[in-house]
Design an enzyme around this catalytic site. Sequence first.
Site, mmCIF file in Angstrom:
data_model
loop_
_atom_site.group_PDB
_atom_site.id
_atom_site.type_symbol
_atom_site.label_atom_id
_atom_site.label_comp_id
_atom_site.label_asym_id
_atom_site.label_seq_id
_atom_site.Cartn_x
_atom_site.Cartn_y
_atom_site.Cartn_z
ATOM 1 N N ASP A 6 0.623 -1.007 0.005
ATOM 2 C CA ASP A 6 0.074 0.065 0.073
ATOM 3 C C ASP A 6 1.011 1.257 -0.127
ATOM 4 O OD1 ASP A 6 -2.134 1.786 0.239
ATOM 5 O OD2 ASP A 6 -3.085 0.638 1.692
ATOM 6 N N TRP A 7 0.325 2.365 -0.074
ATOM 7 C CA TRP A 7 1.024 3.660 -0.236
ATOM 8 C C TRP A 7 2.269 3.697 0.855
ATOM 9 C CZ3 TRP A 7 -1.138 7.279 -3.289
ATOM 10 C CH2 TRP A 7 -0.458 8.567 -3.630
#
Length: 742
Positions: free
Chosen positions: A283-284
Amino acid sequence: MVNTKFSFIGFIILFTIFAVSCTNRVKTSDKEEFVEKLLSEMTLEEKVGQMNLIPYEGSNPEELRERIEKGEVGAILKSNGVAQNNAIQKIAVESSRLKIPIMFQEDVIHGYKTISPTPLAESCSWDLDLIRQSASIAAKEAAASGIHLTYAPMVDISIDPRWGRILEAGGEDPYLGSLIAAARVNGFQGTNLADTNTVMACVKHFAGYGASLAGRDYNIINFSERELVETYLPPFKAAIDAGVGSVMCAYTAVNCIPATANKHLLTDVLKNQLGFKGLLMTDWNTIPNLVKIGVAPNDTVAAKMALDAGVEMDMTSEVFIKLLPEMVRKGLVEEKVVDKAVRKVLNAKYDLGLFQDPFAYFSLEREKNTLLCKQNLAETKQIALESMVLLKNIQNTLPLNSNIRKLAVIGPFAKAKKDLMGWWWCKGMPEDVTSVYDGISQTISPKTELLYAKGCDIDSFRIAGREKISEAVSIAQNADAVVVVLGEEYWMSGEGGGKASLHLPSAQEELLAELKKTGKPIITVLITGRPYVLTDVVKNSDAVLQAWMPGTTGGEAVADILFGKFNPCGKLTVTFPYHEGQVPIYYNYRLTSHDFNGKDRYITKHLDIPNEPLFPFGFGLSYNHYEYGDIILSKTTMSSQDSIIASIKITNSGYFEGTEVVQLYLRDNVCSITRPVKELKAFNRVSLTPGESKTVDFKISPDMLSFIGGDLKPTIEPGDFTLFIGESSSSNEQIEFTFLNQ
Ligand code: BGC
């Protein structure tokens, strides 16, 4: 002359074959050969470039061009539109050394330009075909706008409405959540990923992110291995079995090891046990987050941990591209580990047909004709209709007569547009949304006079904006009925949307209480992403429609339900608490040593509130009453080799055509571990005309009786089971059968 002509044509044919074989290696070799050959031609930097996923936003066009030319970019997120993505792709396939196409990725969560109801809303339809269809519309629009992969479906089970992202998932039940996960994957991906009407799905967030403590986003999670296996993994398994192309890691940590660095979770569980073969991304920024969390001293160690755990693509942090080549050269990481990851990226691009034709998704004409087209809007309206849940309707307050003389539409969300799209509106525009007020004004007869008042302002979460209440009350006094549209703004649910209070923000509940005093019929329509504590809202309303954040056509759908053009059929897929203090509250709880009900002090309850929720899982009214007959079993014993048919007759004793979601739950009466008091095992959507009866048959097979045993492996134990069939999880119509050890 003839010879010259022949040789010219021959030249053209030869040239064409040559040109095709240069740009299109796919035709001459199968995927594995193709990928291996390409890999063997790549430098270490080019390999790591493929593992690099960067955001478009904030990138300088010249710098981006140079980076693509150098092979530093494998995929880009949040770059949209045919014109833009075509231009970027041209750089990759014309000016980079190996001409590897870019993969464009986006958060297409519930629609691209035509916005569908939020996933939680859609789950309340229990209509898997329509849920698949909704994902397929989103895919068509996204693909037509040059997107290859969407970060959806989110399949995180959550039992906490304080968590803003509850709006993005399929409810609290792992069985229903799994069916929805598969339906959404099928909708996004279709049957062929290279079909330019589809996108690759990325199921997220692996795993257990929905358990963020106290509903605070990104917070720690704390559940047992059993809960992981029983509750959080099944929807991922369903998505993987449906062929999902990619998976995203969670921000959170399982067993105190952040998902991105959790080798057991990513390799042993995801890849080996669940059999996931596709592309695994972070994820980010979750790689450098390992340093923030304090499990890695620096980015180099973090990168190694992520790679060793099984991560293949780095979303946004650029840690891989900055550090990995040097780490390989220094012997900290073996190049074969990088190769393994790059193969996954190239395989995904191959499956999407990008090597075959890197520009296949980019047609300006298709983009123009697909986005927000009539068919997409019509189909989205159908899902909005089926998603809404009627929570209360005393004395047939609804449906309204379309000849009503004066109707007041009141509330801060009556004319709202953006809030109807909710969080993750992608390319949806407020001006394309039909508000509830507009939907109603398009539906009423010319004889009806429509009155309007905002009633109160939404001032963040503060109890403010009371000034407009008295004006609204005097308008209501003048009307024959009052539709009150309450809710929350689009940003109040979704990522980062954790809330402690589950009461409607600002002075909305006060507004409703004042309107109720007018004595007029009060119909409350709720525009929310999450369940709220509606105890007072329900008390002060004659009818309540949970419309959720219903998307572009939401206002039309609300109007169709209010005026009886559509008979509501949605059923809650998440429990609505009576009080915040009950959270987490869910239907499939387990028995404790102390009673759940009663007046005694020593029972498992709060002293100040009941144990029951305001509305249970599976609850939803319609304009009809459906009568349930007795449950009939084909036999009362079964073994591992056979099954039982459970039948029930349902009768529509109302005046409307309608659809009832008939639900079947099972309880294992005695078991070596504590088991839920009931678990959803099957359901059937039954459509009935007025007066019509249908018998619904459910097949009870041994797999429905299995559970995760003490050793965390699936098992079945002989003994008695209770079977419930009814209109919600609180229905008590039941019968017993025995599973024999044979
Ligand atoms: C979210 C993901 C999302 C990603 C890209 C993250 O913050 O957790 O669900 O797909 O951002 O926008």
